[in-house]
Design an enzyme around this catalytic site. Structure first.
Site, PDB file in Angstrom:
ATOM      1  N   CYS A   1       0.776  -1.252   0.000  1.00  0.00           N
ATOM      2  CA  CYS A   1       0.000   0.000   0.000  1.00  0.00           C
ATOM      3  C   CYS A   1       0.806   1.300   0.000  1.00  0.00           C
ATOM      4  O   CYS A   1       1.987   1.326   0.323  1.00  0.00           O
ATOM      5  CB  CYS A   1      -0.950   0.071   1.188  1.00  0.00           C
ATOM      6  SG  CYS A   1      -1.966  -1.369   1.415  1.00  0.00           S
TER       7      CYS A   1
ATOM      8  N   ASN B   1      -0.792   2.480   5.811  1.00  0.00           N
ATOM      9  CA  ASN B   1       0.159   1.613   5.103  1.00  0.00           C
ATOM     10  C   ASN B   1       0.939   0.861   6.158  1.00  0.00           C
ATOM     11  O   ASN B   1       1.530   1.479   7.039  1.00  0.00           O
ATOM     12  CB  ASN B   1       1.087   2.496   4.250  1.00  0.00           C
ATOM     13  CG  ASN B   1       2.278   1.741   3.677  1.00  0.00           C
ATOM     14  OD1 ASN B   1       3.356   2.283   3.550  1.00  0.00           O
ATOM     15  ND2 ASN B   1       2.099   0.481   3.334  1.00  0.00           N
ATOM     16  N   GLY B   2       0.935  -0.464   6.080  1.00  0.00           N
ATOM     17  CA  GLY B   2       1.701  -1.244   7.055  1.00  0.00           C
ATOM     18  C   GLY B   2       0.923  -2.425   7.582  1.00  0.00           C
ATOM     19  O   GLY B   2      -0.022  -2.889   6.942  1.00  0.00           O
TER      20      GLY B   2
ATOM     21  N   CYS C   1      12.286   0.107   6.668  1.00  0.00           N
ATOM     22  CA  CYS C   1      12.268  -1.171   5.938  1.00  0.00           C
ATOM     23  C   CYS C   1      13.302  -1.137   4.807  1.00  0.00           C
ATOM     24  O   CYS C   1      13.222  -0.303   3.900  1.00  0.00           O
ATOM     25  CB  CYS C   1      10.874  -1.359   5.356  1.00  0.00           C
ATOM     26  SG  CYS C   1      10.744  -2.615   4.100  1.00  0.00           S
TER      27      CYS C   1
ATOM     28  N   CYS D   1      15.606  -1.905   9.074  1.00  0.00           N
ATOM     29  CA  CYS D   1      15.013  -3.214   9.385  1.00  0.00           C
ATOM     30  C   CYS D   1      15.562  -4.199   8.361  1.00  0.00           C
ATOM     31  O   CYS D   1      15.509  -3.955   7.153  1.00  0.00           O
ATOM     32  CB  CYS D   1      13.486  -3.177   9.301  1.00  0.00           C
ATOM     33  SG  CYS D   1      12.777  -4.815   9.598  1.00  0.00           S
TER      34      CYS D   1
ATOM     35  N   GLY E   1       0.505  -0.471  -4.994  1.00  0.00           N
ATOM     36  CA  GLY E   1      -0.693  -1.287  -4.855  1.00  0.00           C
ATOM     37  C   GLY E   1      -1.636  -1.043  -6.001  1.00  0.00           C
ATOM     38  O   GLY E   1      -1.918   0.103  -6.343  1.00  0.00           O
TER      39      GLY E   1
ATOM     40  N   TYR F   1      13.630  -2.813  -3.252  1.00  0.00           N
ATOM     41  CA  TYR F   1      12.689  -3.196  -4.296  1.00  0.00           C
ATOM     42  C   TYR F   1      11.471  -2.296  -4.432  1.00  0.00           C
ATOM     43  O   TYR F   1      11.044  -1.969  -5.526  1.00  0.00           O
ATOM     44  CB  TYR F   1      12.200  -4.637  -4.026  1.00  0.00           C
ATOM     45  CG  TYR F   1      10.999  -5.002  -4.860  1.00  0.00           C
ATOM     46  CD1 TYR F   1      11.150  -5.289  -6.217  1.00  0.00           C
ATOM     47  CD2 TYR F   1       9.720  -5.005  -4.322  1.00  0.00           C
ATOM     48  CE1 TYR F   1      10.043  -5.573  -7.009  1.00  0.00           C
ATOM     49  CE2 TYR F   1       8.614  -5.288  -5.107  1.00  0.00           C
ATOM     50  CZ  TYR F   1       8.788  -5.578  -6.448  1.00  0.00           C
ATOM     51  OH  TYR F   1       7.698  -5.844  -7.228  1.00  0.00           O
TER      52      TYR F   1
HETATM   53  P1  AMP Z   1      10.707 -14.596  -6.837  1.00  0.00           P
HETATM   54  O1  AMP Z   1      10.391 -14.993  -8.228  1.00  0.00           O
HETATM   55  O2  AMP Z   1       9.611 -15.046  -5.890  1.00  0.00           O
HETATM   56  O3  AMP Z   1      12.064 -14.991  -6.375  1.00  0.00           O
HETATM   57  O4  AMP Z   1      10.593 -13.033  -6.780  1.00  0.00           O
HETATM   58  C1  AMP Z   1      11.719 -12.241  -6.931  1.00  0.00           C
HETATM   59  C2  AMP Z   1      11.353 -11.022  -7.720  1.00  0.00           C
HETATM   60  O5  AMP Z   1      10.207 -10.398  -7.155  1.00  0.00           O
HETATM   61  C3  AMP Z   1      12.490 -10.042  -7.688  1.00  0.00           C
HETATM   62  O6  AMP Z   1      12.912  -9.883  -9.013  1.00  0.00           O
HETATM   63  C4  AMP Z   1      11.907  -8.754  -7.144  1.00  0.00           C
HETATM   64  O7  AMP Z   1      12.063  -7.731  -8.088  1.00  0.00           O
HETATM   65  C5  AMP Z   1      10.441  -9.031  -6.905  1.00  0.00           C
HETATM   66  N1  AMP Z   1      10.053  -8.820  -5.501  1.00  0.00           N
HETATM   67  C6  AMP Z   1      10.790  -8.854  -4.392  1.00  0.00           C
HETATM   68  N2  AMP Z   1      10.061  -8.603  -3.288  1.00  0.00           N
HETATM   69  C7  AMP Z   1       8.806  -8.394  -3.701  1.00  0.00           C
HETATM   70  C8  AMP Z   1       7.574  -8.065  -3.061  1.00  0.00           C
HETATM   71  N3  AMP Z   1       7.523  -7.927  -1.747  1.00  0.00           N
HETATM   72  N4  AMP Z   1       6.474  -7.918  -3.824  1.00  0.00           N
HETATM   73  C9  AMP Z   1       6.530  -8.073  -5.143  1.00  0.00           C
HETATM   74  N5  AMP Z   1       7.660  -8.387  -5.816  1.00  0.00           N
HETATM   75  C10 AMP Z   1       8.783  -8.552  -5.120  1.00  0.00           C
HETATM   76 FE1  SF4 Z   2       9.493  -6.462   6.433  1.00  0.00          FE
HETATM   77 FE2  SF4 Z   2      11.611  -5.492   7.736  1.00  0.00          FE
HETATM   78 FE3  SF4 Z   2      11.935  -7.055   5.589  1.00  0.00          FE
HETATM   79 FE4  SF4 Z   2      10.944  -4.589   5.308  1.00  0.00          FE
HETATM   80  S1  SF4 Z   2      13.003  -5.180   5.973  1.00  0.00           S
HETATM   81  S2  SF4 Z   2      10.211  -6.443   4.300  1.00  0.00           S
HETATM   82  S3  SF4 Z   2       9.753  -4.379   7.195  1.00  0.00           S
HETATM   83  S4  SF4 Z   2      11.019  -7.651   7.566  1.00  0.00           S
END
Ligand code: AMP
Ligand code: SF4
Length: 471
Positions: A15, A115-116, A251, A446, A41, A257
């Site tokens: 979000c 958001n959170g 975070c 974090c 989002g 990302y």
């Molecule tokens: P995976 O295929 O599950 O290993 O996803 C890795 C890819 O997802 C990476 O190329 C990131 O750019 C992207 N990614 C990483 N964290 C997130 C997230 N929390 N939500 C959506 N995409 C993510």
């Molecule tokens: Fe969650 Fe902390 Fe990882 Fe960010 S760094 S995705 S807040 S555990």
């Protein structure tokens, strides 16, 4: 192997929030602000406004451009607004969960968005329901509203401060009454929230990129544990620290990302952070190769940094079809794999016969890397060396970023060599935690999804966490 299971307190949300105080055409500004935050989002969005007497709201499931029309924005009267773009994973969809929420109460109406993720939401919800609260949604955001109204004889500010001190987790909240807008961040500063100025008024945003989009100027970030109050007919805003023992644990995934490269997070530009991570990787993990390629789009900055530092040319070896949503949002593994194929195509003439360094920002489940490496090899790459601009993700996030469960996280179950084999790379390296701090130029972040050191208590039983003694 014992089943690894993660039970979230509630639905997970990434979000973005955006708000306006004392500006003409507040609904239009909110529309453009939310549009700039759309990457945070895509499932739903909403705007609530006030003209000082009533609160008006429109919301829906879909993109900002799909939900709002000129006529809808015209109905949202007033000079103050709060808005939200929503991302949710399984179980959390439906219009009831789309924010901002609007509460009607004889002591005064108010609207809020968030958001959170609140980690002690289950206990609080139970306590509130036992006292007679009836929840309209399954989102934990609503809890704050019920806490604020728990003792409605209290002064509004005192009620908000008390409520904020009862919730634990990661949050950036915007609360709007006809007379005031309150904005706040959790005491660890896990989620970003910044203040900008525009034509004598103020704007608030999860990311500073939205300020540029509407011609506003960045003023400052909201501090961890700070509540900032904007009041009608008062030219200056006031601020209180509602919690003590605060820390600055932004975070790290926001930098890695999630945030847009043109946003600045607490003084560091996101593109510059990612580029610096790429440079550090080039120094720490060199390899002989012909081209550097970034997994589009979030890894482009890191790939440019790696290329500049190593002297190996950067090439657009993979092209992303912009009209397919983020693969991560697809609900099933099978769908995700299809999504990746729809989304990315290799440029055969650039990779054929070449030794490729593939830069990605993170590996979550491993699906994307494996798929991309196969695509590159099918297009003729002779070697694919993978460099990941973050550490292995071994723990789930409880703070509103959808990083998945223990059982889905490839690095929770496999060491680096094993992951390298699974994704069929010729070599694999992950950037270490200290490099993230160096690139962000700050002493703390974090890093819990990498090292399991969560900045808050998690309010989960050991059985629920079921992490084979990792806690
Ligand atoms: P995976 O295929 O599950 O290993 O996803 C890795 C890819 O997802 C990476 O190329 C990131 O750019 C992207 N990614 C990483 N964290 C997130 C997230 N929390 N939500 C959506 N995409 C993510
Ligand atoms: Fe969650 Fe902390 Fe990882 Fe960010 S760094 S995705 S807040 S555990």
């Amino acid at each position: 192997m014992e089943e690894l299971r993660f039970i979230p307190n509630n639905i997970n949300e990434e979000c973005g929030v955006f708000g306006v105080f004392n500006c003409e055409n507040a609904s239009e500004l909110a529309y453009y602000g939310l549009h700039a935050l759309q990457h945070r989002g895509q499932e739903g969005c909403g705007i609530a406004t006030t003209d000082g007497s009533d609160i008006y709201r429109e919301r829906g499931e879909g993109l900002v451009t799909e939900i709002f029309s000129e006529s809808k924005l015209a109905k949202l009267k007033g000079d103050c607004a709060i808005g939200h773009v929503r991302y949710s994973t399984a179980g959390g969809s439906g219009i009831d969960n789309v924010q901002p929420f609007l509460f009607r109460h004889y002591t005064g109406d108010f609207s809020l968005c968030h958001n959170g993720n609140i980690v002690n939401s289950r206990g609080l919800k139970l306590m509130l329901e036992r006292q007679g609260s009836i929840f309209q949604s399954s989102s934990d955001t609503e809890i704050l509203a019920h806490l604020i109204k728990m003792d409605f004889r209290k002064d509004r500010l005192a009620a908000i401060v008390e409520a904020l001190n009862m919730i634990e987790g990661a949050y950036a909240f915007l609360i709007m009454t006809p007379k005031r807008v309150y904005i706040c961040r959790d005491k660890n500063g896990l989620r970003p929230l910044s203040i900008g100025t525009l034509n004598g008024g103020y704007v608030f945003s999860s990311e500073t990129c939205a300020f540029e989009a509407i011609g506003a100027r960045f003023l400052r970030d909201v501090e961890p544990g700070e509540l900032v109050i904007f009041e009608r007919d008062k030219p200056e805003f006031t601020s209180i620290i509602f919690s003590y023992g605060n820390s600055h644990k932004m975070c790290s995934m926001e930098y890695i990302y999630f945030a847009r490269p043109d946003s600045d997070i607490e003084g560091t530009n996101v593109h510059s952070f990612r580029k610096e991570c790429g440079r550090i990787m080039a120094r720490r993990f060199p390899v002989e190769a012909d081209v550097v390629i970034g997994a589009p789009d979030s890894s482009t900055s890191a790939a440019i940094g790696y290329s500049e530092e190593s002297g190996i040319p950067y090439e657009m070896g993979l092209i992303k079809n912009k009209y397919v949503g983020r693969t991560f949002i697809q609900p099933s593994q099978e769908m995700r794999e299809k999504g990746v194929r729809l989304k990315l195509t290799p440029v055969r003439s650039l990779v054929s016969g070449k030794r490729v360094i593939l830069i990605d920002d993170s590996i979550v489940r491993g699906t994307t890397s494996k798929r991309i490496i196969r695509l590159l090899k099918e297009a003729g790459a002779s070697e694919v060396h993978v460099r990941i601009a973050s550490p292995p993700m071994r723990h789930p996030c409880f703070y509103g970023i959808d990083t998945s469960t223990y059982e889905e996280l490839i690095s929770a179950r496999n060491n680096v060599d094993e992951v390298c084999k699974i994704i069929e790379a010729d070599s694999l390296n992950f950037l270490q935690e200290d490099a993230l701090l160096e690139a962000a130029n700050r002493p703390d972040l974090c890093l819990a999804c990498f090292n399991g050191s969560y900045p808050t208590f998690l309010y989960q039983t050991k059985q629920e966490l079921n992490t084979e003694g990792k806690f």
